[in-house]
Design a protein around this motif. Structure first.
Motif, PDB file in Angstrom:
ATOM      1  N   LEU A  30       0.816  -1.220   0.000  1.00  0.00           N
ATOM      2  CA  LEU A  30       0.000   0.000   0.000  1.00  0.00           C
ATOM      3  C   LEU A  30       0.849   1.269   0.000  1.00  0.00           C
ATOM      4  O   LEU A  30       0.505   2.250  -0.646  1.00  0.00           O
ATOM      5  N   GLN A  72      -5.955  -8.853   3.292  1.00  0.00           N
ATOM      6  CA  GLN A  72      -6.506  -7.503   3.176  1.00  0.00           C
ATOM      7  C   GLN A  72      -6.923  -7.288   1.728  1.00  0.00           C
ATOM      8  O   GLN A  72      -6.091  -7.353   0.811  1.00  0.00           O
ATOM      9  N   GLU A  74      -7.875  -4.615   0.119  1.00  0.00           N
ATOM     10  CA  GLU A  74      -7.303  -3.441  -0.548  1.00  0.00           C
ATOM     11  C   GLU A  74      -5.886  -3.724  -1.058  1.00  0.00           C
ATOM     12  O   GLU A  74      -5.507  -3.292  -2.149  1.00  0.00           O
ATOM     13  N   GLU A  78      -4.673  -3.651  -4.938  1.00  0.00           N
ATOM     14  CA  GLU A  78      -3.552  -2.785  -5.336  1.00  0.00           C
ATOM     15  C   GLU A  78      -2.454  -3.606  -6.016  1.00  0.00           C
ATOM     16  O   GLU A  78      -1.883  -3.189  -7.028  1.00  0.00           O
TER      17      GLU A  78
END
Length: 184
Positions: A30, A72, A74, A78
């Motif tokens: 991230l 996760q 996200e 990504e």
């Protein structure tokens, strides 16, 4: 005996270590760059690079495998959306570890771990820098000024400036004394 066992347990239980590496991998994906200790960074590199390789081929099966490691949504999105596109041509070596010195509290070796293709400073510097010709070893051409010579010239210039200031400040004082004598 631990013959041939090279796995670094990082002083943690298995569940703690897996959770820590998963969280660190998500943070790296991230944020593209994190600060950690050298031992954790080396373990993280062996943990995250196979996941990045899996992300190059976007399939449901690979997404599920990567999600079982990262946990996760996200970070998985990504990884498959942005990072996989950027590292598609790279055959491996997706991370870089840069040592930053020792931590003050416990003197642990600290470092950055970053994704190689996301360091804009290094990638722009390499792209904009033209190739320099390599000098031959046997060349006896004009001698270039060395850093020591440059330092010597700077020191000489500052000395002459200081001397000029001292002379300039000394002259008006002498004039004032002469003025005082004439007034008497």
């Amino acid at each position: 005996m631990r013959h041939g066992k090279k796995f670094n347990h990082l002083g943690r239980t298995t569940s703690h270590r897996k959770a820590m590496l998963s969280n660190m991998a998500c943070s790296l994906i991230l944020h593209k760059k994190i600060t950690t200790t050298l031992a954790k960074a080396k373990s993280l590199r062996t943990y995250v690079e196979p996941l990045i390789t899996k992300s190059k081929s976007d399939s449901t099966h690979n997404r599920r495998i990567v999600f079982s490691y990262l946990k996760q949504k996200e970070a998985v999105a990504e990884l498959f959306r942005d990072i996989a596109v950027k590292v598609a041509t790279r055959p491996g070596g997706y991370t870089r570890i840069l040592k930053t010195g020792n931590r003050l509290g416990d003197n642990a070796e600290m470092c950055f771990i970053e994704l190689v293709d996301y360091n804009e400073f290094l990638t722009s510097e390499v792209a904009s820098k033209p190739e320099e010709k390599k000098a031959t070893r046997r060349s006896r051409g004009a001698k270039k000024e060395t850093p020591a010579d440059a330092d010597a010239t700077i020191v000489e210039e500052t000395k002459t400036k200081k001397e000029a200031k001292l002379k300039a400040s000394a002259k008006p004082k002498a004039k004032k004394k002469d003025d005082d004598k004439t007034e008497e």
